[in-house]
Design a protein around this motif. Structure first.
Motif, short mmCIF file in Angstrom:
data_model
loop_
_atom_site.label_atom_id
_atom_site.label_comp_id
_atom_site.label_asym_id
_atom_site.label_seq_id
_atom_site.Cartn_x
_atom_site.Cartn_y
_atom_site.Cartn_z
N GLU A 2 34.81 61.86 108.54
CA GLU A 2 35.81 61.77 109.60
C GLU A 2 35.79 62.96 110.54
O GLU A 2 36.19 62.87 111.69
CB GLU A 2 37.20 61.65 108.97
CG GLU A 2 37.45 60.32 108.26
CD GLU A 2 38.86 60.22 107.72
OE1 GLU A 2 39.54 61.25 107.68
OE2 GLU A 2 39.28 59.10 107.34
N ALA A 3 35.33 64.12 110.03
CA ALA A 3 35.31 65.32 110.85
C ALA A 3 34.05 65.43 111.71
O ALA A 3 33.95 66.32 112.55
CB ALA A 3 35.44 66.57 109.97
N ASP A 4 33.09 64.53 111.50
CA ASP A 4 31.86 64.59 112.29
C ASP A 4 32.15 64.33 113.77
O ASP A 4 33.01 63.52 114.12
CB ASP A 4 30.84 63.56 111.78
CG ASP A 4 30.22 63.95 110.45
OD1 ASP A 4 30.45 65.09 110.01
OD2 ASP A 4 29.51 63.12 109.86
N TRP A 5 31.39 65.02 114.61
CA TRP A 5 31.48 64.83 116.06
C TRP A 5 30.04 64.90 116.57
O TRP A 5 29.61 65.91 117.08
CB TRP A 5 32.36 65.92 116.67
CG TRP A 5 32.86 65.61 118.05
CD1 TRP A 5 32.26 65.97 119.23
CD2 TRP A 5 34.05 64.90 118.40
NE1 TRP A 5 33.01 65.52 120.29
CE2 TRP A 5 34.12 64.87 119.81
CE3 TRP A 5 35.06 64.30 117.66
CZ2 TRP A 5 35.16 64.25 120.49
CZ3 TRP A 5 36.10 63.68 118.34
CH2 TRP A 5 36.14 63.66 119.74
N GLN A 19 40.06 62.24 112.21
CA GLN A 19 40.49 63.15 111.16
C GLN A 19 42.00 63.28 111.17
O GLN A 19 42.63 63.35 112.23
CB GLN A 19 39.85 64.52 111.35
CG GLN A 19 40.10 65.49 110.20
CD GLN A 19 39.36 66.79 110.38
OE1 GLN A 19 38.80 67.05 111.44
NE2 GLN A 19 39.33 67.62 109.34
N THR A 20 42.61 63.31 110.01
CA THR A 20 44.06 63.44 109.88
C THR A 20 44.41 64.83 109.37
O THR A 20 43.57 65.56 108.86
CB THR A 20 44.63 62.38 108.93
OG1 THR A 20 44.01 62.51 107.64
CG2 THR A 20 44.36 60.97 109.47
N GLY A 21 45.69 65.17 109.51
CA GLY A 21 46.15 66.46 109.02
C GLY A 21 45.82 67.63 109.92
O GLY A 21 45.90 68.79 109.50
N ILE A 22 45.46 67.36 111.16
CA ILE A 22 45.14 68.44 112.10
C ILE A 22 46.43 69.17 112.49
O ILE A 22 47.44 68.55 112.80
CB ILE A 22 44.46 67.88 113.36
CG1 ILE A 22 43.11 67.24 112.99
CG2 ILE A 22 44.24 68.98 114.40
CD1 ILE A 22 42.43 66.55 114.15
N ARG A 23 46.37 70.48 112.44
CA ARG A 23 47.55 71.29 112.78
C ARG A 23 47.91 71.11 114.25
O ARG A 23 47.06 71.24 115.13
CB ARG A 23 47.25 72.76 112.48
CG ARG A 23 48.36 73.73 112.85
CD ARG A 23 47.97 75.13 112.50
NE ARG A 23 48.86 76.12 113.09
CZ ARG A 23 48.67 77.43 112.99
NH1 ARG A 23 47.62 77.90 112.35
NH2 ARG A 23 49.51 78.26 113.56
#
Length: 324
Positions: A2-5, A19-23
């Protein structure tokens, strides 16, 4: 993951991270984890392309006095894992480095240099698999250098080349020319994948307009004129179902098009958003972007009617954007 870009505007081409949970609270800033100061050697070698990430590997373009550079860093620590290069002569206007963002496809990385070199590298160790200059296939450089980020579609890697090969695709494994489509000046915008019914398409915001091409054959499905001073169409088209939003500077403004596999029709056009380089954004039925005086505006997607605007230091149209 999910964090891949892995490419320009992310895996889905829409500028959104899954991605979830990003500050979200940045009141007290963010803690710097690392920095790298070896990508370029001063303003003359400035590089405008964005980094891309797959897993723990971050790939970025750089430039020294005589060479285009491709570098792979550990995304967590900034440690240099490998560095590759090739000699490339480029002009100095706005920096000699790459404008186009790399594309990571599986275990390969594709880069497109300011001078027209399309190259394929191994993600593992940076070894060069193949490299071609688009001029060899009839390409003609844009005034400020090639900028369209490469797009991988099935077996092809596609770029804007201009000249006799306005849009040019290579076999992504062998580097052999697979197809050419159209003639005339290339644009500076990234290519975009789209789907019309059962047909996969590639959108090319070229120097004179927006063209939709059959992704497998290169056949032009339609071409909607959009002329801008100096052929600077640089922002990434936004695809939302059967509608496409485009914008350019130099007084061109913006427009929403309704498209299928046979034609594109302008639904509305105005000057509220006139973004030179900075990509606009669509969310929840609204469009967000800049005019030519760096005013940030929100428009109703269906009608183009302005809902609100902000003047200030949020950003400028001359930073970031399309293929830069």
């Amino acid at each position: 993951g999910e964090a891949d870009w892995p490419c320009w505007r992310g895996t889905h081409g829409d500028g959104r991270s899954r991605q979830t949970g990003i500050r979200k609270d940045w009141t007290y800033g963010l803690k710097q984890l690392w920095e790298a100061n070896f990508l370029c050697q001063g303003s003359n070698s400035a590089t405008w392309s964005a980094p891309v990430i797959r897993g723990s590997r971050l790939v970025a373009c750089g430039r020294d006095e005589a060479n285009d550079l491709i570098l792979c860093l550990d995304a967590s620590t900034g440690k240099l894992l490998w560095r590759s290069s090739y000699p490339a002569k480029t002009e100095n206007s706005h920096g000699t480095g790459s404008r186009a963002t790399p594309y990571i496809d599986g275990d390969r990385v594709y880069t497109f240099g300011r001078g027209g070199d399309l190259a394929c590298w191994r993600l593992l160790d940076g070894s060069e698999i193949w490299r071609r200059n688009v001029s060899q296939a009839g390409g003609k450089a844009t005034t400020w250098g090639y900028s369209s980020s490469p797009l991988v579609v099935d077996r092809l890697v596609v770029v804007q080349a201009g000249g006799e090969a306005r849009t040019l695709a290579y076999d992504k494994l062998s580097g052999e020319v697979a197809l050419k489509s159209g003639q005339g000046p290339a644009g500076y915008a990234a290519l975009v994948a789209a789907r019309f019914g059962e047909k996969d398409a590639v959108l090319a915001f070229h120097g004179k307009g927006l063209a939709a091409l059959d992704a497998m054959t290169g056949q032009e499905l339609w071409n909607s004129p959009w002329e801008t001073s100096f052929d600077v169409n640089a922002t990434t088209p936004i695809v939302m179902g059967d509608t496409i939003f485009i914008t350019s500077g130099y007084g061109s403004g913006c427009a929403l098009l309704k498209a299928d596999a046979g034609r594109a029709t302008v639904l509305w056009r105005n000057l509220a958003i006139a973004s030179h380089h900075s990509d606009p954004y669509a969310m929840d039925g609204f469009l967000y972007g800049y005019d030519e005086k760096s005013t940030f505006r929100c428009l109703d997607l269906k009608t183009g009617v302005e809902k609100w605007k902000i003047r200030g230091e949020m950003g400028v149209t001359g930073s970031g954007g399309g293929g830069f």
